[in-house]
Design an enzyme around this catalytic site. Structure first.
Site, PDB file in Angstrom:
ATOM      1  N   THR A  53      44.186 -15.534  17.572  1.00 21.71           N
ATOM      2  CA  THR A  53      43.026 -16.961  16.978  1.00 21.71           C
ATOM      3  C   THR A  53      44.315 -17.403  16.155  1.00 21.71           C
ATOM      4  O   THR A  53      44.564 -18.041  15.121  1.00 21.71           O
ATOM      5  CB  THR A  53      42.047 -15.700  16.310  1.00 21.71           C
ATOM      6  N   ARG A 139      40.298  -8.249  42.305  1.00 23.51           N
ATOM      7  CA  ARG A 139      41.447  -7.384  42.151  1.00 23.51           C
ATOM      8  C   ARG A 139      42.974  -8.373  42.468  1.00 23.51           C
ATOM      9  O   ARG A 139      44.066  -7.761  43.075  1.00 23.51           O
ATOM     10  CB  ARG A 139      41.564  -7.459  44.418  1.00 23.51           C
ATOM     11  N   ASP A 155      61.124  -7.725  26.293  1.00 22.76           N
ATOM     12  CA  ASP A 155      60.529  -6.138  26.742  1.00 22.76           C
ATOM     13  C   ASP A 155      59.245  -6.391  27.993  1.00 22.76           C
ATOM     14  O   ASP A 155      58.992  -6.977  28.793  1.00 22.76           O
ATOM     15  CB  ASP A 155      60.172  -5.551  25.953  1.00 22.76           C
ATOM     16  N   LYS A 161      54.363  -4.789  34.045  1.00 24.85           N
ATOM     17  CA  LYS A 161      53.595  -3.594  33.272  1.00 24.85           C
ATOM     18  C   LYS A 161      52.807  -3.827  32.444  1.00 24.85           C
ATOM     19  O   LYS A 161      53.076  -4.788  31.509  1.00 24.85           O
ATOM     20  CB  LYS A 161      54.520  -2.361  32.685  1.00 24.85           C
ATOM     21  N   ASN A 199      61.198  -6.381  14.425  1.00 27.37           N
ATOM     22  CA  ASN A 199      60.605  -5.469  14.982  1.00 27.37           C
ATOM     23  C   ASN A 199      60.710  -5.212  16.801  1.00 27.37           C
ATOM     24  O   ASN A 199      61.563  -4.742  17.022  1.00 27.37           O
ATOM     25  CB  ASN A 199      58.991  -5.394  14.718  1.00 27.37           C
ATOM     26  N   GLU A 203      64.337  -2.865  20.467  1.00 21.89           N
ATOM     27  CA  GLU A 203      64.073  -2.881  21.731  1.00 21.89           C
ATOM     28  C   GLU A 203      64.877  -3.805  21.987  1.00 21.89           C
ATOM     29  O   GLU A 203      65.973  -3.812  23.296  1.00 21.89           O
ATOM     30  CB  GLU A 203      62.861  -4.092  22.028  1.00 21.89           C
ATOM     31  N   VAL A 204      66.325  -5.438  21.821  1.00 17.35           N
ATOM     32  CA  VAL A 204      67.359  -6.069  21.599  1.00 17.35           C
ATOM     33  C   VAL A 204      68.179  -4.571  21.650  1.00 17.35           C
ATOM     34  O   VAL A 204      69.325  -4.251  22.589  1.00 17.35           O
ATOM     35  CB  VAL A 204      66.846  -6.930  20.135  1.00 17.35           C
ATOM     36  N   LYS A 258      66.994  -6.191  31.336  1.00 17.07           N
ATOM     37  CA  LYS A 258      65.621  -5.384  31.970  1.00 17.07           C
ATOM     38  C   LYS A 258      65.514  -6.444  32.677  1.00 17.07           C
ATOM     39  O   LYS A 258      65.018  -5.614  34.055  1.00 17.07           O
ATOM     40  CB  LYS A 258      64.473  -6.566  30.466  1.00 17.07           C
ATOM     41  N   GLU A 268      59.450   2.443  38.173  1.00 15.99           N
ATOM     42  CA  GLU A 268      59.677   3.694  37.617  1.00 15.99           C
ATOM     43  C   GLU A 268      60.300   4.418  38.124  1.00 15.99           C
ATOM     44  O   GLU A 268      59.683   5.861  37.622  1.00 15.99           O
ATOM     45  CB  GLU A 268      59.175   3.215  36.563  1.00 15.99           C
ATOM     46  N   ARG A 272      64.633   2.811  35.457  1.00 22.20           N
ATOM     47  CA  ARG A 272      63.300   2.120  34.331  1.00 22.20           C
ATOM     48  C   ARG A 272      63.372   3.431  32.985  1.00 22.20           C
ATOM     49  O   ARG A 272      63.078   2.466  31.951  1.00 22.20           O
ATOM     50  CB  ARG A 272      62.366   1.304  35.115  1.00 22.20           C
ATOM     51  N   ASN A 273      63.826   4.393  33.724  1.00 21.06           N
ATOM     52  CA  ASN A 273      63.229   5.291  32.404  1.00 21.06           C
ATOM     53  C   ASN A 273      64.019   4.945  31.637  1.00 21.06           C
ATOM     54  O   ASN A 273      63.806   5.136  30.485  1.00 21.06           O
ATOM     55  CB  ASN A 273      63.977   6.744  32.570  1.00 21.06           C
ATOM     56  N   ASN A 276      63.305   3.267  27.895  1.00 23.38           N
ATOM     57  CA  ASN A 276      62.828   4.083  27.058  1.00 23.38           C
ATOM     58  C   ASN A 276      63.600   5.191  26.265  1.00 23.38           C
ATOM     59  O   ASN A 276      63.062   5.549  25.789  1.00 23.38           O
ATOM     60  CB  ASN A 276      61.324   5.659  27.963  1.00 23.38           C
ATOM     61  N   HIS A 279      62.401   6.050  22.399  1.00 24.29           N
ATOM     62  CA  HIS A 279      60.775   6.276  22.629  1.00 24.29           C
ATOM     63  C   HIS A 279      59.744   7.129  22.972  1.00 24.29           C
ATOM     64  O   HIS A 279      59.493   6.749  22.596  1.00 24.29           O
ATOM     65  CB  HIS A 279      60.651   5.103  24.192  1.00 24.29           C
ATOM     66  N   HIS A 283      57.945   6.813  20.075  1.00 25.36           N
ATOM     67  CA  HIS A 283      56.218   6.612  20.691  1.00 25.36           C
ATOM     68  C   HIS A 283      55.577   8.022  19.829  1.00 25.36           C
ATOM     69  O   HIS A 283      54.988   7.665  19.300  1.00 25.36           O
ATOM     70  CB  HIS A 283      55.394   6.574  21.902  1.00 25.36           C
ATOM     71  N   HIS A 295      55.786  -0.701  16.449  1.00 26.01           N
ATOM     72  CA  HIS A 295      56.694  -0.353  17.482  1.00 26.01           C
ATOM     73  C   HIS A 295      58.109  -0.131  17.320  1.00 26.01           C
ATOM     74  O   HIS A 295      58.303   1.167  17.137  1.00 26.01           O
ATOM     75  CB  HIS A 295      56.144  -1.204  18.768  1.00 26.01           C
ATOM     76  N   LYS A 364      55.313   9.652  30.083  1.00 26.93           N
ATOM     77  CA  LYS A 364      54.586   9.512  31.681  1.00 26.93           C
ATOM     78  C   LYS A 364      56.664  10.526  32.100  1.00 26.93           C
ATOM     79  O   LYS A 364      56.749  10.307  33.466  1.00 26.93           O
ATOM     80  CB  LYS A 364      54.447   8.535  31.532  1.00 26.93           C
ATOM     81  N   GLY A 878      49.956   7.016 -42.207  1.00 24.95           N
ATOM     82  CA  GLY A 878      48.860   6.596 -42.542  1.00 24.95           C
ATOM     83  C   GLY A 878      48.152   6.140 -40.642  1.00 24.95           C
ATOM     84  O   GLY A 878      46.533   5.838 -40.606  1.00 24.95           O
TER      85      GLY A 878
HETATM   86  N1  LIG Z   1      54.227  -4.068  28.917  1.00 25.27           N
HETATM   87  C1  LIG Z   1      55.562  -3.706  28.370  1.00 25.27           C
HETATM   88  O1  LIG Z   1      56.369  -3.626  28.849  1.00 25.27           O
HETATM   89  C2  LIG Z   1      55.750  -3.525  26.507  1.00 25.27           C
HETATM   90  C3  LIG Z   1      56.711  -2.983  26.164  1.00 25.27           C
HETATM   91  C4  LIG Z   1      56.840  -2.871  24.652  1.00 25.27           C
HETATM   92  C5  LIG Z   1      55.475  -2.834  24.001  1.00 25.27           C
HETATM   93  N2  LIG Z   1      54.252  -3.717  24.370  1.00 25.27           N
HETATM   94  C6  LIG Z   1      53.235  -3.644  24.134  1.00 25.27           C
HETATM   95  O2  LIG Z   1      53.386  -4.639  23.464  1.00 25.27           O
HETATM   96  C7  LIG Z   1      52.494  -4.804  22.172  1.00 25.27           C
HETATM   97  C8  LIG Z   1      53.428  -4.966  20.996  1.00 25.27           C
HETATM   98  O3  LIG Z   1      53.584  -6.832  21.017  1.00 25.27           O
HETATM   99  P1  LIG Z   1      54.078  -7.564  19.697  1.00 25.27           P
HETATM  100  O4  LIG Z   1      54.888  -5.916  19.068  1.00 25.27           O
HETATM  101  O5  LIG Z   1      54.359  -8.848  20.793  1.00 25.27           O
HETATM  102  O6  LIG Z   1      53.055  -8.008  18.428  1.00 25.27           O
HETATM  103  P2  LIG Z   1      51.072  -8.140  18.702  1.00 25.27           P
HETATM  104  O7  LIG Z   1      51.402  -8.875  19.963  1.00 25.27           O
HETATM  105  O8  LIG Z   1      50.399  -7.880  17.681  1.00 25.27           O
HETATM  106  O9  LIG Z   1      52.151  -9.541  18.300  1.00 25.27           O
HETATM  107  C9  LIG Z   1      52.429 -10.434  16.420  1.00 25.27           C
HETATM  108  C10 LIG Z   1      51.617 -10.482  15.403  1.00 25.27           C
HETATM  109  O10 LIG Z   1      52.185 -10.856  15.552  1.00 25.27           O
HETATM  110  C11 LIG Z   1      51.410 -12.821  15.561  1.00 25.27           C
HETATM  111  N3  LIG Z   1      52.705 -13.687  16.592  1.00 25.27           N
HETATM  112  C12 LIG Z   1      52.505 -13.550  17.863  1.00 25.27           C
HETATM  113  N4  LIG Z   1      53.374 -14.763  18.199  1.00 25.27           N
HETATM  114  C13 LIG Z   1      53.415 -15.392  16.842  1.00 25.27           C
HETATM  115  C14 LIG Z   1      54.636 -16.274  16.395  1.00 25.27           C
HETATM  116  N5  LIG Z   1      55.041 -17.554  17.743  1.00 25.27           N
HETATM  117  N6  LIG Z   1      54.392 -17.457  15.226  1.00 25.27           N
HETATM  118  C15 LIG Z   1      53.484 -16.294  14.633  1.00 25.27           C
HETATM  119  N7  LIG Z   1      52.683 -15.611  15.329  1.00 25.27           N
HETATM  120  C16 LIG Z   1      53.087 -14.649  15.694  1.00 25.27           C
HETATM  121  C17 LIG Z   1      50.071 -12.143  16.613  1.00 25.27           C
HETATM  122  O11 LIG Z   1      49.342 -12.926  16.822  1.00 25.27           O
HETATM  123  C18 LIG Z   1      50.087 -10.310  15.816  1.00 25.27           C
HETATM  124  O12 LIG Z   1      50.059 -10.747  15.192  1.00 25.27           O
HETATM  125  C19 LIG Z   1      52.061  -3.022  22.176  1.00 25.27           C
HETATM  126  O13 LIG Z   1      50.503  -2.827  22.309  1.00 25.27           O
HETATM  127  C20 LIG Z   1      53.133  -2.394  23.045  1.00 25.27           C
HETATM  128  O14 LIG Z   1      52.377  -1.261  23.941  1.00 25.27           O
HETATM  129  C21 LIG Z   1      54.634  -3.744  25.888  1.00 25.27           C
HETATM  130 ZN   LIG Z   2      58.973  -0.605  23.468  1.00 29.23          ZN
END
Ligand SMILES: NC(=O)c1ccc[n+]([C@@H]2O[C@H](COP(=O)([O-])OP(=O)(O)OC[C@H]3O[C@@H](n4cnc5c(N)ncnc54)[C@H](O)[C@@H]3O)[C@@H](O)[C@H]2O)c1
Ligand SMILES: [Zn+2]
Length: 1591
Positions: A53, A139, A155, A161, A199, A203-204, A258, A268, A272-273, A276, A279, A283, A295, A364, A878
């Protein structure tokens, strides 16, 4: 847009499915989906887009249009294709089974088949969850990822994943499901909040760190630009080409790596470890800190820890760790759990090491019971092509705040150890090589903030280019030979002192560019450090230098002159040798040869000047020291010639530790780069200290080798002046500690060590004492008494004051201790030697263990620090300073000094005479001198009242401000102007005011305000009705404030926090005044805190509606405190939050909040809608107040979808308590709220949450809210919020819903048939809404109680004669008062145990106070009549009221004496047995308690004694302008029958106030009630019940 807009495709798993560009989303995506992604070109395809939203409003409509356009363009084949969409709430809570279920159902409802294409538009949350939904629907249906956060671009969207979270773990359920396409559109970053971009940078940086050194270097170089870009308005305009290119490079670089790694190891298996990295630890931290810490932020800290682990294991060079830390920090990421922002955002959440390690166990990557962690061997290179097994012990050392050093390490016979480079030499080498021409390879350079600052500044000036080689071991400097350009960007130097001094002159060598000067600046501390003399010299040599803020310090603006004139330069070198070095090093570039003359006395630190001259010679410039003139140098005009190689000598102070290890263990250690030719003073340690102590020392020009004697045979040094090597004295101390037993080592010349990171002399002596080693401290030295190997193992840890040298020296001593030694704050060694523990463990083979001390130490002890700084009272004459001063003295147990009287005493002259004979000026001068003297000599443990006029003198004001800034209390004794004026018109003992009184007052008022940090505002007698009542209440009010601000009493918050239920009542009154007072007391009964709704107050002079003036609010708050002494919650409710305070009045709000803090309000409500900087400022200046961080919402935000999270997280940063108030649309919202409450209480148990729903539907949430529930009271005019209940209603409701069970209370004793206690307690139970009952149980046999008191329905009991002693053996414990009184009158079940209390004494103090007894001030005495059981309670009570001495009279003096002897001497009890003895006392006691039976006439002899005692002359009030009034004396009769006793008659006749026993009964009963229920009931109701006048 150039290259950023160009589409780049990246290959993964053999196919080019990752598309990257700027503008891709609305440009190519729709067409590509319709033409290339859809499987069957002919069939109508459904595109199911899911987003959150947050994103939908900004991005969905435009995409729908672009999809429609594309369809139209493609024509027929696409005409039947459909796009439909679904929105989920943002945030991690959407990665749930519920959301996946909802998406499955939505797909099914829309008849989606196998060929449906699911589109995930969003961050990692959307991507992971939608990916999983797609992987499992039928499926598996195809999925397309459109990542919108930086993290998801680099990432989560790449690699397939997918996962959701479960209550048992994050990402616990998931699948590998490769997307058909990943569309990375950099344009999304324009709307992504700054913190989210940063944030993603974690990862970068991670990806570059494990794989690509060049990429990492590029990241280092781009940090400033990226951060600067993030601070601009990114939405309003497109990024410029340069930053667009940088962003693309960043994203593309990471995405490529990546994709590469995933392609080699999709599922993995090992490689691919590596992704991490950071992490494993990150984590574990995230598991505790999410969602407040993101994160990437956790991973950043995790990377630092894992890099440190690699270094600890000897795999990664220290320089590489430093680069990682630096790089993360430069992108605004946290690098330590101690980071201020992390601490604040997580509300100081604890991260126990054990818990982190146990969380790490469920990773893991782990296998075979061992943890696997990605280790680096260099920037861009991993140690193994997979995670490496690491043992817990090593991980624990890295994660723990403290380290335990085990003795008897198998130290190798010979160790070569190279400590980090010297800071002084590193800084000089950088300047010289940059000024020189050509390439110079510098090795062993110190990696520290200081050298980093120097490098950046030299780069900014274009002085040289720098490049790292050999994994950070070598810095290649390409010097430009002095060609530099002024730069427009300020050179920010932090707190790097050396850099600021050196660079000020260097900047003068620069040539003008587009700017003509360079500005050097630093942090706040830096802006206080002197640089004046250097600037003077530069100015005198024609350089234009301007101080931008304070004269004599940075920031300075230095004109770019391309060098200075040269010739004769004079420099005052008595402050810092760095001024000299700065001029020396730059002098060769002056326009003519320089003669530098050091003037003003002996230059400090000649050794450093010599160091500079020697190093200049190495770089080709030879300075001549004048043979004719002292302290004069000739410097030729020529350029430096860089040597090809330059090795920075190791830091000689650091080198003392490895050498000391050799000395103490009897082994050999070599420092390969410090020798006889060293330029550093501490290099003499081996020859001057170790050799005389019995070590073999071999020194060449460039190296030093030390071999220790057999352990325990070091010799003491009779006397050694360590002035040339002061920093090494700590090392010498620990060696002296194990020198031959009895031998004393006397160290002198180290006075400067008292003002380093800590007072090091005291630190050494206090910590050596823990080993049983005795020391004697001197101002400039220390004597250490050797104990040989007979030292003891400390029983507590070594406290280091965050001082690296303390930590390192004690770690050396630990090697020969008889048991392990814990060094607290192990990380403090990072200041000079981050790798110290690594060296201990690897090179010296010392066994280390990570330790987490139970509680962090403060100042070496665990006690809560009380504020023992003297208290200064200020304010108009006073206002009541003298009276308050006496009260303060009594409350704190400190001497009170009235400075006016002290002045009269010192000069033996009355103040008014003094002014008349010597004039005002002389009087003020004397006053200032006295103030300064007491501040210096009596800075602790005193109370001072200042003369009203001290604030007239600037110097005095500054002194008071300093006192308060240093943590002292300056209390403004304040009252209404009218009161003061009235008083001063009467008082003639003080000099008359020159101006009119009001004028004087108005002039001084802002000054009182300025110099004080707390305010006490006196309330007039009119409010209280009588003078007695006023004095009693004002004294209580004052003591409450003083005890709380001086940290004498625990904050009421702690008590409230322990209660199962607590309430605050919201006062909705327009005015607190005498009329409202009884109603206020009524309304507060049963509540723990009273909320003053300041916005509802009606200030007759208000500036605007809802905006009361400060003076009015001060008065009102104080009146409230006068009306009822319970904790106050100060609230300004703004209009948008449902109150009357104007939303825009930020400045006024700030002023009012500050006032609340200064009035000592226990709680202050802060709305989270105020701007963040306002919140930060206020939360940092809250003093002893606790902040209740609040937010109210009327829009029906849901408690289940994460909407409240933003407010909760914000509140967690600023609040000690959080208050979230929503609106219930339906009763289910109450359940959702309970779910939220459970989560929050588990996640942050130390920050209590008040969470309720407004409206009638929300009432259930009020019934369930355990802590500080806002309540109304029938006595109040209206409720503060819709749906608000009274405390009684809530308690009744709790009974109805079964949360409160009815209990039985009893009174035991005989006879108890006529006891008033049942009437009292049953009235109170009904009054507060509790279902309990209270009845009498007549028995004289304690055995009868045994079973009754153990029944489940037993709620508590009163115990009276004859069981007060007999009951004790039946109980599980006694309160402290019951122990002292050796009697129990109350049984309270507490945590499954029965505890005996005694409230009799409380009844006595309360009754006495109510009738005016404690108005007695300092040194008033009291009288106890009788020596029975009750007399003990009376003595205790009178002692608690600070009466002294306490006299006793009775029939049997011997019996009285034995009672008296049973109390400690400080009770000062005196038995009076004859009329003469009584007459000798002279002054009457001010309070008396009768404890003799009243059913018989008083014995004649006793009557005689009593008559004498009661008719002693009462003291008059003297410190009152009106004077001459007899003080109130109060006698409390403890017998209940008859209502007026013979003793009371005697007292009344003698002019005393006589108080009947039922008053004490009421008071002790109220106290009992409070002990049983935790509720302070309505006193008037209790009294009425006891007296039989039921209301
Ligand atoms: N699958 C994987 O390999 C992998 C790797 C790393 C992280 N993750 C997962 O990713 C999740 C975190 O993702 P995230 O950091 O992107 O957070 P997120 O998806 O929660 O997004 C962060 C916030 O920014 C808002 N937002 C997103 N894009 C926007 C934009 N362009 N402009 C304004 N607002 C925006 C979103 O609505 C949200 O409030 C975690 O659940 C983590 O476990 C998965
Ligand atoms: Zn990460």
């Amino acid at each position: 847009m150039g290259s950023a807009a160009q589409l780049t495709k990246v290959k993964i798993l053999g196919e080019e499915t990752i598309f990257i560009s700027h503008g891709l989303f609305l440009g190519q995506v729709a067409v590509d989906l319709l033409q290339n992604v859809k499987a069957d070109k002919a069939a109508a395809t459904k595109f199911a887009l899911v987003t959150d939203t947050n994103l939908a409003p900004t991005y969905l409509p435009a995409f729908e249009r672009s999809f429609a356009d594309a369809k139209a363009r493609i024509g027929d084949p696409a005409s039947k294709d459909e796009l439909f969409s679904y929105q989920i709430p943002p945030g991690e809570s959407s990665k749930s089974r519920d959301t996946v279920g909802a998406i499955h159902d939505w797909l099914a409802q829309n008849k989606c088949q196998r060929d449906t294409i699911v589109i995930a538009l969003g961050g990692g949350v959307v991507g992971d969850m939608v990916g999983f939904a797609a992987a499992t629907y039928m499926r598996g249906v195809p999925v397309v990822q459109i990542p919108t956060t930086l993290l998801s671009m680099v990432d989560s969207s790449i690699g397939g994943k997918t996962a959701i979270d479960t209550p048992y773990g994050k990402n616990l359920v998931g699948a590998f499901w490769q997307p058909k396409r990943v569309y990375i559109d950099l344009k999304f970053l324009q709307t992504l909040p700054r913190r989210e971009v940063i944030n993603g940078m974690a990862e970068v940086i991670k990806t570059a760190a494990i794989w690509d050194a060049a990429e990492f270097a590029a990241l280092e170089a781009n940090a400033d630009q990226v951060l600067a870009y993030l601070s601009t308005d990114r939405v309003a305009s497109e990024p410029d080409a340069e930053i667009a290119a940088i962003l693309k490079r960043i994203v593309l670089g990471s995405a490529r790596i990546k994709a590469d790694v995933v392609s080699q190891d999709e599922k993995e298996g090992g490689l691919r470890n590596l992704l991490n990295f950071g992490h494993s630890i990150g984590h574990a931290m995230e598991a505790i800190l999410a969602p407040q810490i993101l994160h990437g932020e956790c991973v950043a800290i995790g990377m630092v820890k894992e890099a440190e682990l690699s270094r600890y294991l000897g795999i990664l060079p220290p320089a590489a760790v430093a680069r990682i830390v630096k790089c993360l920090g430069s992108y605004g990421l946290p690098v330590s759990l101690n980071d201020k922002v992390v601490r604040r955002r997580s509300a100081n959440r604890k991260l126990p090491v054990d818990e982190l390690i146990s969380i790490m166990a469920v990773d893991k990557k782990n296998a075979g019971g061992k943890k696997r962690i990605v280790l680096l061997s260099a920037i861009g290179t991993c140690y193994e092509p997979k995670a490496t097994a690491v043992i817990d012990r090593d991980i624990r050392v890295i994660l723990s705040p403290a380290v335990q050093v085990h003795p008897r390490a198998p130290v190798p016979n010979s160790v070569t150890c190279t400590p980090p480079g010297s800071k002084s030499i590193s800084n000089r080498a950088l300047v010289l090589a940059a000024l020189g021409a050509g390439k110079c390879r510098i090795t062993n350079l110190l990696h520290s903030d200081d050298t980093q600052v120097m490098l950046s500044a030299l780069t900014q000036l274009g002085a040289a280019s720098f490049a790292w080689e050999d994994n950070g071991r070598v810095l290649v400097v390409d010097g430009k030979g002095g060609a530099m350009k002024a730069c427009s960007e300020h050179l920010y130097l932090g707190n790097a002192g050396t850099a600021s001094r050196f660079l000020t002159t260097v900047a003068a060598l620069a040539h003008p560019s587009d700017v003509k000067s360079t500005t050097l600046t630093g942090n706040a501390r830096m802006k206080e450090r002197p640089i004046g003399p250097l600037v003077e010299s530069l100015r005198s040599n024609g350089i234009d230098v301007t101080f931008k803020e304070r004269p004599g310090s940075l920031p300075v603006q230095v004109a770019a002159n391309g060098g200075f004139a040269g010739g004769e330069i004079n420099l005052a070198a008595t402050i810092s040798s760095q001024f000299v070095s700065s001029l020396l090093m730059c002098a060769p570039y002056a326009k003519s040869p320089v003669t530098l003359r050091l003037v003003g006395g002996k230059p400090v630190s000649q050794a450093y000047i010599n160091m500079t001259i020697t190093m200049m010679a190495t770089f080709g410039v030879h300075v001549q020291r004048s043979t004719k003139e002292p302290n004069t140098y000739h410097i030729p005009a020529q350029s430096y010639k860089n040597p090809a190689e330059y090795e920075v000598e190791s830091d000689a102070s650091s080198a003392t530790y490895p050498l000391a290890i050799a000395a103490i263990t009897g082994k050999t250690c070599t420092i390969p780069n410090i020798g006889a030719s060293s330029l550093q003073g501490d290099a003499r340690f081996a020859v001057d200290v170790l050799r005389p102590m019995g070590c073999r020392v071999e020194q060449s020009e460039r190296s030093t080798t030390v071999t220790g004697p057999a352990p325990g045979t070091l010799m003491p040094l009779a006397s050694i002046d360590m002035e040339p090597m002061t920093d090494a004295f700590l090392t010498a101390c620990v060696l002296a500690a194990v020198a031959s037993p009895g031998g004393v080592t006397k160290i002198t010349g180290i006075a400067n060590q008292r003002v380093k990171e800590c007072d090091r002399i005291t630190a050494m002596s206090s910590q050596l004492a823990k080993f049983g080693v005795k020391c004697h401290e001197h101002d400039d030295g220390i004597d250490v008494l050797g104990k040989g190997l007979g030292i003891q193992a400390p029983t507590s840890g070594i406290f280091c004051w965050d001082d690296h040298r303390v930590a390192m020296s004690f770690s050396v001593l630990a090697l020969v201790a008889p048991g392990p030694v814990t060094i607290e704050e192990k990380e403090c060694t990072a200041k000079t030697w981050p790798g110290w523990w690594d060296a201990m463990s690897q090179e010296f083979q010392v066994e280390l263990e990570g330790i987490e001390p139970a509680a962090p130490l403060t100042n070496g002890t665990n006690a809560v620090p009380r504020n023992d700084k003297s208290v200064f009272l200020t304010g108009m004459r006073g206002a009541g300073k003298t009276t308050a001063g006496h009260w303060a003295g009594l409350a704190l147990g400190w001497p009170f000094v009235d400075l006016d009287q002290e002045l009269e005493r010192v000069h033996n002259e009355k103040v008014d005479v003094m002014v008349r004979t010597h004039g005002w000026e002389e009087f003020r001068r004397r006053e200032t001198a006295l103030l300064k003297q007491v501040m210096k000599e009596k800075s602790n443990g005193h109370v001072f009242a200042c003369g009203g006029g001290v604030v007239e003198v600037e110097e005095n004001r500054q002194a008071l401000i300093n006192h308060k800034n240093n943590g002292g209390i300056v209390l403004w004794i304040h009252r209404s102007t009218r009161n003061i004026v009235d008083y001063l018109n009467i008082d003639k003992t003080r000099p008359a005011y020159v101006d009119d009184i009001e004028g004087v007052y108005n002039r001084r008022k802002p000054w009182y305000d300025l110099v004080s940090n707390y305010i006490f505002y006196g309330t007039n007698v009119e409010f209280y009705g009588s003078k007695t009542a006023m004095e009693t209440a004002e004294r209580e009010k004052f003591a409450t404030l003083l005890r709380s601000v001086s940290l004498r009493t625990p904050h009421s918050f702690e008590r409230i926090n322990k209660k199962q239920r607590s309430f605050f009542v919201s006062l909705t009154l327009p005015l607190v005044d005498q009329e409202a007072a009884p109603m206020i007391r009524d309304a507060c009964s049963g509540s723990d805190v009273v909320e003053l709704r300041v916005d509802l107050l009606k200030d007759p002079n208000e500036k605007a509606p809802g905006l009361p003036g400060i003076d009015f609010v001060i008065e009102q708050t104080s009146l409230l405190r006068a009306a009822i002494n319970i904790p106050i919650l100060f609230t300004l409710r703004t209009v948008s939050q449902g109150g009357k305070f104007p939303d825009k009045a930020v400045e006024e709000a700030k002023a009012l909040y500050h006032t609340a803090f200064r009035l000592g309000c226990e709680f202050v409500d802060l709305e989270m809608s105020w701007p963040e900087d306002v919140l930060t400022e206020l939360s940092e200046s809250k003093g002893t107040s606790r902040i209740l961080a609040s937010h109210h919402s009327w829009i029906g935000m849901s408690w289940s979808d994460g909407s409240w999270m933003t407010y909760y997280n914000r509140a967690l940063q600023f609040g000690d308590v959080i208050k979230l108030v929503g609106t219930a649309r339906d009763s289910e919202e109450n359940d959702a709220l309970e779910g939220f409450r459970r989560w929050a209480n588990k996640a942050n148990p130390s920050t209590p949450l008040i969470a309720i729903n407004m409206g009638t539907l929300g009432q259930l949430s009020r019934i369930r809210n355990p802590v500080l529930t806002p309540v109304s009271h029938p006595a109040l005019p209206f409720k503060a919020a819709p749906g608000q209940l009274s405390a009684r209603e809530i308690r009744q409701a709790m009974t109805l819903i079964g949360e409160t069970q009815a209990k039985q209370f009893l009174i035991f004793g005989s006879p108890v048939g006529h006891s008033r206690s049942p009437a009292l307690h049953n009235t109170l139970f009904a009054d507060v809404g509790l279902p309990h009952s209270y009845s009498a149980h007549d028995t004289a046999n304690a055995a009868d109680l045994r079973d009754i008191i153990r029944r489940p329905e037993f709620g508590g009991a009163s115990v009276t004669i004859p069981l007060k002693l007999d009951v004790i053996p039946l109980l599980d414990g006694l309160s402290s008062s019951a122990k002292i009184l050796r009697a129990v009158n109350t049984i309270v079940p507490t945590d499954g145990q029965l505890i005996g209390h005694n409230t009799d004494w409380k009844g006595i103090t309360t009754a006495l106070k109510q009738f005016g007894a404690p108005a007695a001030e300092h040194s008033a005495s009291a009288l106890v009549v009788g020596g029975g059981g009750t007399s003990r309670a009376a003595i205790y009570a009178l002692h608690m009221m600070e009466f002294t001495p306490i006299y006793m009279v009775g029939r049997n003096a011997q019996k009285l004496q034995s009672v008296a002897d049973d109390f400690p001497v400080e009770y000062n009890i005196k038995v009076l047995s004859s009329v003469d003895e009584i007459k000798k006392i002279g002054v009457s006691p001010m309070a008396a308690v009768g404890t003799i039976p009243a059913d018989l006439p008083i014995d004649e002899k006793l009557k005689g004694l009593l008559k004498t005692a009661l008719s002693l002359k009462a003291p008059e009030k003297t410190d009152d302008a009106e004077g001459g009034e007899i003080r109130t004396r109060v006698l409390l009769e403890m017998a209940y029958k008859p209502r007026v006793t013979e003793l009371m008659d005697l007292a009344t006749e003698a002019g005393w106030t006589s108080v009947p026993g039922l008053e004490a009964l009421t008071a002790q009963g109220v106290e009992q009630f409070a002990l049983w229920t935790g509720i302070v009931p309505d006193y008037a109701a209790a009294r009425a019940a006891v007296l039989g006048e039921q209301q």
